[in-house]
Design an enzyme around this catalytic site. Structure first.
Site, mmCIF file in Angstrom:
data_model
loop_
_atom_site.group_PDB
_atom_site.id
_atom_site.type_symbol
_atom_site.label_atom_id
_atom_site.label_comp_id
_atom_site.label_asym_id
_atom_site.label_seq_id
_atom_site.Cartn_x
_atom_site.Cartn_y
_atom_site.Cartn_z
ATOM 1 N N ARG A 237 0.815 -1.023 0.031
ATOM 2 C CA ARG A 237 -0.127 0.022 -0.068
ATOM 3 C C ARG A 237 0.856 1.053 0.108
ATOM 4 O O ARG A 237 1.880 1.135 0.641
ATOM 5 C CB ARG A 237 -0.854 0.032 1.303
ATOM 6 C CG ARG A 237 -2.106 -0.970 1.368
ATOM 7 C CD ARG A 237 -3.050 -0.777 0.251
ATOM 8 N NE ARG A 237 -4.292 -1.652 0.352
ATOM 9 C CZ ARG A 237 -4.352 -2.501 -0.635
ATOM 10 N NH1 ARG A 237 -3.257 -3.051 -1.553
ATOM 11 N NH2 ARG A 237 -5.409 -3.389 -0.410
ATOM 12 N N GLU A 266 -4.418 7.568 -4.315
ATOM 13 C CA GLU A 266 -4.875 6.950 -5.640
ATOM 14 C C GLU A 266 -6.164 7.182 -6.172
ATOM 15 O O GLU A 266 -7.309 7.567 -5.168
ATOM 16 C CB GLU A 266 -4.886 5.226 -5.366
ATOM 17 C CG GLU A 266 -3.397 4.798 -5.179
ATOM 18 C CD GLU A 266 -3.336 3.191 -4.935
ATOM 19 O OE1 GLU A 266 -4.594 2.642 -4.971
ATOM 20 O OE2 GLU A 266 -2.551 2.769 -4.514
ATOM 21 N N HIS A 285 -2.302 0.586 -9.731
ATOM 22 C CA HIS A 285 -2.833 -0.599 -8.689
ATOM 23 C C HIS A 285 -3.522 -1.623 -9.506
ATOM 24 O O HIS A 285 -4.658 -1.659 -9.374
ATOM 25 C CB HIS A 285 -3.953 0.217 -7.747
ATOM 26 C CG HIS A 285 -3.960 -0.728 -6.445
ATOM 27 N ND1 HIS A 285 -4.211 0.143 -5.385
ATOM 28 C CD2 HIS A 285 -3.964 -1.868 -6.285
ATOM 29 C CE1 HIS A 285 -4.440 -0.889 -4.292
ATOM 30 N NE2 HIS A 285 -4.191 -2.264 -5.102
#
Ligand code: DGY
Length: 327
Positions: A237, A266, A285
């Protein structure tokens, strides 16, 4: 009467039908400012929640007094507060296992792309700038035979190490809360503390979950410990690292390059300094983002919700240990 469940992520029709066969489903295509009021109204009646990519904070879930189970379509559980849920005896189900190999493929792609400067050189060709044979200034570095350090040797860490060991003859070392004897036996992996790993690895791959203990685990001090030629990979993360410190390390030549699938914010804003760095390979991602694996995750999450609402949390429950503690 069927139990009321909120689905807060778009899923394929046949999987939605499977959910609707069991539950009275209210669907939201994500949670945003526009649908926030309707979402909160549905929360007040919901016994189950299923979805991903939306923060389910305690403040939000305080508005769901009937909630009995939540199921995230992800292996990461950081969008929920596990202790808060456990205090309310609400299991959080997640999807470990089904995405390990796909995510390891993504992380190995980052390793290869950073080492061989694949994106930078591909862009050079596309932009019509390939006008002579490339020289030393554009050479990459080998992956095979190098040392791969994994921080967080869970299932995905193991799958990455397996690729490095069997596919690329890499030396594997790892740091983790506890020793992983399977990795030591199968991959000849060496257990060490993080500092030693940072100092001695050619490739450093972070795969820890985001928790209070791992937040900003890697910052300026840790980048300074790495080899000048080190390549840093983050597939956990964004908040596990200090992104500003990484930008400095990449700009100043403290390390060679970085491959990132996750970011502090994000989607990554287009004006992030990372976007200007040739030695950063940036993925949106996509760790588990293949058709096959995303479908397997959805299917697993639906099974998890059905099981949990039927009182079975024996498999895939992320906060079972905390619920048990509450007795
Ligand atoms: C996961 O499953 O946690 C992946 O990072 C996708 O969010």
């Amino acid at each position: 009467m069927k139990r009321k469940v909120i689905l807060y992520k778009e899923i394929p029709e046949h999987e939605r039908q499977r959910l609707e066969a069991e539950f009275d489903v209210t669907f939201f295509n994500g949670v945003n400012e526009k649908n926030q009021d309707a979402f909160l109204a549905a929360l007040s009646q919901a016994e189950g929640l299923i979805g991903s990519s939306a923060d389910m904070t305690p403040e939000r879930l305080d508005l769901a007094p009937k909630l009995k189970a939540a199921s995230t379509i992800s292996v990461g559980t950081d969008q929920y507060d596990l202790s808060y849920l456990a205090k309310r005896n609400i299991p959080l189900m997640h999807t470990p296992g089904v995405l390990d190999e796909t995510t390891a493929d993504t992380l190995f792609t980052l390793i290869m792309c950073t080492a061989r400067r694949a994106v930078e050189l591909s862009n050079m060709v596309r932009e019509g700038k390939w006008n002579k044979h490339i020289g030393e200034d554009l050479y990459g570095t080998d992956v095979h035979g190098k040392t791969l350090g994994i921080i967080g040797m869970g299932r995905i860490g193991y799958a990455i190490a397996k690729r490095g060991y069997f596919g690329f003859n890499m030396k594997i070392q790892y740091s983790n809360r506890s020793r992983k004897l399977d990795a030591e036996q199968d991959l000849n992996a060496t257990y060490m503390d993080m500092e030693e790993l940072l100092k001695t690895s050619d490739f450093i791959c972070v795969m820890t979950p985001l928790t209070a203990e791992t937040e900003r685990l890697i910052g300026a001090k840790e980048f300074a410990m790495m080899k000048k030629d080190a390549i840093f990979i983050n597939g956990s993360r964004g908040k596990v690292i200090d992104e500003a410190a990484l930008i400095d390390a990449l700009s100043n030549g403290t390390i060679r390059a970085a491959g990132l699938d996750v970011f502090e914010v994000e989607p990554l804003p287009g004006d992030s300094p990372l976007c200007k760095l040739d030695n950063a390979v940036l993925f949106p991602h996509i760790g588990s983002a293949t058709s096959e694996t995303r479908l397997a995750m959805i299917s697993c999450a639906i099974d998890n919700l059905i099981n949990a609402l039927n009182g079975d949390i024996s498999k895939n429950c992320a906060n079972k240990h905390l619920i048990n503690k509450n007795g």
